[in-house]
Design an enzyme around this catalytic site. Structure first.
Site, PDB file in Angstrom:
ATOM      1  N   SER A   1      40.198  17.563 -10.825  1.00  0.00           N
ATOM      2  CA  SER A   1      39.975  16.202 -11.309  1.00  0.00           C
ATOM      3  C   SER A   1      39.772  16.240 -12.821  1.00  0.00           C
ATOM      4  CB  SER A   1      38.732  15.591 -10.656  1.00  0.00           C
ATOM      5  OG  SER A   1      38.884  15.477  -9.263  1.00  0.00           O
TER       6      SER A   1
ATOM      7  N   ALA B   1      37.961   9.424  -9.650  1.00  0.00           N
ATOM      8  CA  ALA B   1      37.727   8.110  -9.048  1.00  0.00           C
ATOM      9  C   ALA B   1      36.262   7.724  -9.175  1.00  0.00           C
ATOM     10  CB  ALA B   1      38.153   8.133  -7.585  1.00  0.00           C
TER      11      ALA B   1
ATOM     12  N   HIS C   1      44.003   9.261  -2.732  1.00  0.00           N
ATOM     13  CA  HIS C   1      45.130   9.785  -1.954  1.00  0.00           C
ATOM     14  C   HIS C   1      45.841   8.660  -1.198  1.00  0.00           C
ATOM     15  CE1 HIS C   1      43.959  13.647  -3.355  1.00  0.00           C
ATOM     16  NE2 HIS C   1      42.943  13.807  -2.537  1.00  0.00           N
TER      17      HIS C   1
END
Length: 302
Positions: free
Chosen positions: A78, A137, A174
């Site tokens: 990430s 996120a 996803h």
């Protein structure tokens, strides 16, 4: 729990010899977009230049944690987590997952009362199921919402957490970004859309990193191999998508192809100036708000 051994890379022969065997650990998610990117490498569709790769497929939060320990030579990660591993890893210029006007979504069970006027007000009263504190996120949701109550669950269990009322809303990454409606949920906010309106930039979600203790010339080779693997998938899209279907959850071939198209694109081939600016903006904004507590240092393999 036994601690994992930190792998080392080995060169068999003199460092300057050509076609020597070099073995590396490569971590990526068991998801259609990563499967698409690494298809050519996994199936020996391209010249690997004498290198060998041991693929380790794990969810992104696990890969983030392993990167913090420096365990893998090359790994998907990430962008949020990269801030904490920049001392050990450099970003490869290819392999990015960037949402240009779209990205992770916050959802809740479908209600008959309609959408709230201000989603922030409603969300601040909620417990939100999130896929990990190091995910991009999660960082994007912090930037959007500020402080909020949350519950960490595996990304593929977030729908279940909301259905069972363990959480009021869920932060979806996803393929759930495409399947939430058919699973009985409604969107509250698309964080990639919000970020684009706010900054004019795409939302950088994931990238690939390589350990800095690997010699620069080898890092360059590894970068080129991964780019060639991405190019092969894009040039042989139908067969690469077919390979990726094994990693598609609740998606048919059409939806899988759509999801891959969202996150394997020109930014994936190379961040370019826009992608690099997006990373710096994203991490700097988080640092300025206090959501990242380390200096922001972004280094690319050139």
């Amino acid at each position: 729990m036994a601690q994992r051994a930190v792998p080392t890379y080995e060169f068999h022969g003199e460092p300057m010899m050509k076609h020597i065997t070099k073995r590396f650990t490569l971590g990526h998610s068991p998801d259609p977009d990563d499967a698409f990117m690494f298809y050519a490498m996994a199936k020996n569709k391209i010249d690997l230049r004498g290198y060998r790769f041991d693929h380790s497929l794990e969810d992104i939060q696990t890969l983030n944690e392993r990167a913090r320990r420096g365990e893998l030579h090359i790994s998907a990660i990430s962008i949020h987590a990269y801030a904490y591993v920049a001392d050990k890893y450099a970003l490869l210029p290819c392999g990015a997952s960037i949402g240009d006007g779209y990205g992770p979504v916050v959802v809740r069970k479908i209600r008959n009362s309609g959408q709230d006027v201000d989603p922030r007000e409603w969300l601040r009263r909620c417990v939100i199921a999130v896929p990990g504190e190091l995910t991009s996120a999660f960082l994007a949701l912090q930037l959007f919402l500020g402080k909020f109550d949350y519950l960490v669950v595996p990304f593929d269990k977030i729908f279940d957490a909301v259905k069972s009322a363990r959480a009021d809303a869920g932060l979806i990454i996803h393929e759930g970004q495409l399947t939430y409606a058919q699973s009985g949920f409604e969107k509250i906010v698309d964080l990639g859309e919000w970020w684009k309106r706010k900054t004019g930039l795409p939302l950088p979600l994931g990238g690939n990193v390589v350990r800095k203790d690997i010699p620069p010339a080898v890092r360059h080779d590894l970068s080129e191999i991964i780019r060639e693997s991405i190019d092969y998938g894009l040039a042989h899209r139908e067969e690469a998508v077919r390979h990726s279907l094994a990693y598609a959850r609740d998606m048919d071939a059409k939806l899988t192809g759509k999801f891959i198209g969202m996150y394997v694109n020109e930014f994936t081939r190379d961040y370019g100036e826009t992608g690099r600016a997006a990373i710096r903006k994203f991490l700097t904004a988080a640092r300025d708000k206090g959501y990242i507590d380390v200096p922001v240092e972004v280094e690319f393999v050139e």
